[in-house]
Design a protein around this motif. Structure first.
Motif, mmCIF file in Angstrom:
data_model
loop_
_atom_site.group_PDB
_atom_site.id
_atom_site.type_symbol
_atom_site.label_atom_id
_atom_site.label_comp_id
_atom_site.label_asym_id
_atom_site.label_seq_id
_atom_site.Cartn_x
_atom_site.Cartn_y
_atom_site.Cartn_z
ATOM 1 N N UNK A 190 8.699 -5.146 9.456
ATOM 2 C CA UNK A 190 7.235 -5.307 8.619
ATOM 3 C C UNK A 190 7.826 -4.758 7.293
ATOM 4 N N UNK A 191 6.463 -5.347 6.867
ATOM 5 C CA UNK A 191 5.880 -5.311 5.466
ATOM 6 C C UNK A 191 5.027 -5.305 4.820
ATOM 7 N N UNK A 192 4.493 -5.127 3.365
ATOM 8 C CA UNK A 192 3.291 -5.557 3.026
ATOM 9 C C UNK A 192 3.182 -6.170 1.971
ATOM 10 N N UNK A 193 1.959 -6.342 1.222
ATOM 11 C CA UNK A 193 1.209 -7.016 0.374
ATOM 12 C C UNK A 193 1.298 -5.762 -0.501
ATOM 13 N N UNK A 194 2.191 -5.917 -1.429
ATOM 14 C CA UNK A 194 2.043 -4.289 -2.091
ATOM 15 C C UNK A 194 0.785 -4.127 -3.085
ATOM 16 N N UNK A 222 4.326 0.716 -7.510
ATOM 17 C CA UNK A 222 4.882 -0.213 -6.184
ATOM 18 C C UNK A 222 6.692 0.373 -6.529
ATOM 19 N N UNK A 223 6.956 0.371 -7.655
ATOM 20 C CA UNK A 223 8.571 0.998 -7.676
ATOM 21 C C UNK A 223 8.327 1.921 -6.782
ATOM 22 N N UNK A 224 6.992 2.936 -7.680
ATOM 23 C CA UNK A 224 7.842 4.311 -6.354
ATOM 24 C C UNK A 224 7.641 4.051 -4.839
ATOM 25 N N UNK A 225 6.758 2.758 -4.432
ATOM 26 C CA UNK A 225 6.596 2.585 -2.443
ATOM 27 C C UNK A 225 8.553 1.865 -2.372
ATOM 28 N N UNK A 226 8.090 1.176 -3.355
ATOM 29 C CA UNK A 226 9.984 0.445 -2.545
ATOM 30 C C UNK A 226 10.869 1.674 -3.225
ATOM 31 N N UNK A 235 4.681 4.228 5.865
ATOM 32 C CA UNK A 235 4.013 5.800 5.533
ATOM 33 C C UNK A 235 4.130 5.482 3.968
ATOM 34 N N UNK A 236 5.776 4.141 3.660
ATOM 35 C CA UNK A 236 6.145 4.524 2.103
ATOM 36 C C UNK A 236 4.186 4.114 1.526
ATOM 37 N N UNK A 237 3.822 3.576 1.822
ATOM 38 C CA UNK A 237 2.562 3.288 0.896
ATOM 39 C C UNK A 237 1.397 4.248 1.166
ATOM 40 N N UNK A 238 1.701 4.589 2.566
ATOM 41 C CA UNK A 238 0.918 6.422 2.783
ATOM 42 C C UNK A 238 0.713 7.303 1.514
#
Length: 430
Positions: A370-374, A24-28, A111-114
């Motif tokens: 846009x945001x996601x449930x991490x 999660x920290x990486x995605x942020x 794309x940050x999630x991908x």
């Protein structure tokens, strides 16, 4: 599923559980530091360092952004997992601690999630070890361009020797903890068309003495989509939608020039090959009837993503082990574009939809909100890692060879080559 794959999958689950906070920290971090297509310099350096820290040896793609890294060195097949790393030229409108620090640039497409998911796959499988083959993780630049950074991946030989490739895409309409799958076309081809009409101009009191360009534009706007529906097989899912029209400055003057721009979307790959010829012919016929001069600029974009049945079966087996039967959904077809379709020129592919909706109103893609449930990140890592393991098992002992070339493709080294057209022009295809 063999005992080895089951044990490795369980080990991946344990790794993800232990490292979820770091994922999660990486995605942020990625979300806060977005970079546009082919400018993903710091993103590439960050990923490169993370991979080297665990003893992996990533190599950069020819333009200097994007990476390829292999996990595992034992005998057996090679399968590919791909994540795209670029962001969009949009302003991040969210009030969150990890909002974009770069004005006018945002990860508004997931794309940050991908990227985080594919990094997690590489780190998890590296830690687990004992793979029955190799998993090639590709961090691809420039998905948001035309014809897309996937063409660079193919041309660089990054798919050579692999048996199949997998990817996922965030879907804000799917609940977190669920995965959407579909055999066959899951996204559409997307091309751009620009039409310019010219005439002598004149007074609106005497349209019969000139060429009424506004009327001519109107005939194209309203007539062309309907005519197209009678020229193309309805099963191909071909559509033309205009997004821009421009002509004139005065209410009483017929202009000398007018322009139309729009997108052509097609679900069937064979139909996509003939779309340009059909549409150029229709524009010429309608334009000729008005007397206007006609110029058409048709820019080939990205092919449809057509999911290979066997590859989808591997995704399904992995999804059952990740989210259970209740979490596996049938994904609807999307008319959005995705350059992962270029990978199919070399090997079978499959794209899954990763549920990111955690409640409330869905936060749609390509918007600054846009945001996601991490919680989706852990699901994505487990899904793609397990899929790779299933693919390694299924492809063991199978010969490696290039996928059949689609009709009309004769140059295997230049997918997406649009010759003198605006190949690098960005397009609102998503």
């Amino acid at each position: 599923m063999t005992a080895v794959v089951g044990e490795l999958g369980a080990a991946v689950d344990d790794w993800v559980e232990a490292h979820e906070a770091d994922l999660i920290a990486t995605r942020r971090h990625l979300h806060a530091h977005p970079e546009l297509s082919y400018a993903e310099v710091r993103t590439t350096a960050y990923l490169e360092q993370r991979l080297r820290d665990v003893g992996l040896a990533p190599r950069r793609l020819p333009r200097g952004t994007g990476l390829v890294v292999e996990v595992g060195d034992g005998p057996g097949p090679t399968v590919v997992v791909r994540g795209d790393i670029d962001a969009l030229p949009l302003t991040d409108l969210k009030d969150v601690p990890y909002s974009s620090t770069r004005e006018g640039v945002a990860h508004a497409c997931g794309h940050d999630v991908h990227t985080t998911v594919v990094l997690g796959v590489a780190l998890a499988l590296s830690a687990v070890g004992g793979l029955p083959g190799r998993v090639r993780c590709i961090f691809q630049p420039a998905e948001e361009t035309v014809p897309g950074g996937a063409t660079e991946v193919v041309a660089a030989g990054a798919l050579d020797g692999a048996t199949r490739a997998f990817a996922l895409h965030c879907d804000p309409s799917v609940p977190v903890g669920s995965v959407g799958l579909r055999t066959g076309a899951i996204t559409a081809a997307c091309d751009r068309i620009d039409v310019t009409l010219t005439g002598p101009g004149g007074h609106t009191a005497r349209p019969h003495l000139t060429v009424d360009l506004v009327d001519a534009l109107g005939r194209l706007i309203t007539g062309l989509p309907g005519l197209l529906s009678r020229q193309a097989d309805p099963r191909a899912g071909m559509s033309l939608v205009w997004g821009s029209v421009d002509a004139g400055v005065a209410a009483n003057a017929i202009p000398q020039r007018g322009t139309l721009s729009g997108t052509v979307r097609v679900l069937d790959r064979d139909a996509w090959q003939g779309a340009e010829e059909i549409i150029r012919g229709l524009v010429d016929k309608v334009g000729a009837a008005t007397g206007a001069g006609v110029e058409v600029d048709y820019v080939r974009g990205v092919p449809p993503v057509v999911n290979d049945p066997l590859s989808v079966a591997m995704l399904r087996s992995a999804a059952l082990g990740t989210v259970g039967a209740e979490g596996v959904l049938l994904s609807p077809q999307s008319m959005g574009g995705e350059d992962f379709g270029w990978f199919a020129e070399r090997l079978p592919i499959a794209l899954a939809r990763l549920g990111t909706h955690g409640g409330g109103e869905p936060l749609d893609l390509h918007r600054g909100t846009f945001d996601v449930d991490e919680r989706a990140i852990a699901v994505g890592v487990r899904l793609l890692a397990r899929t790779a393991l299933h693919a390694l098992e299924a492809d063991a002992g199978h010969p490696v060879g290039p996928a059949p070339q689609p009709p009309g493709r004769t140059d295997p080294h230049a997918p997406g080559d649009t010759a003198a057209r605006r190949a690098d022009e960005e397009s609102p295809r998503g």
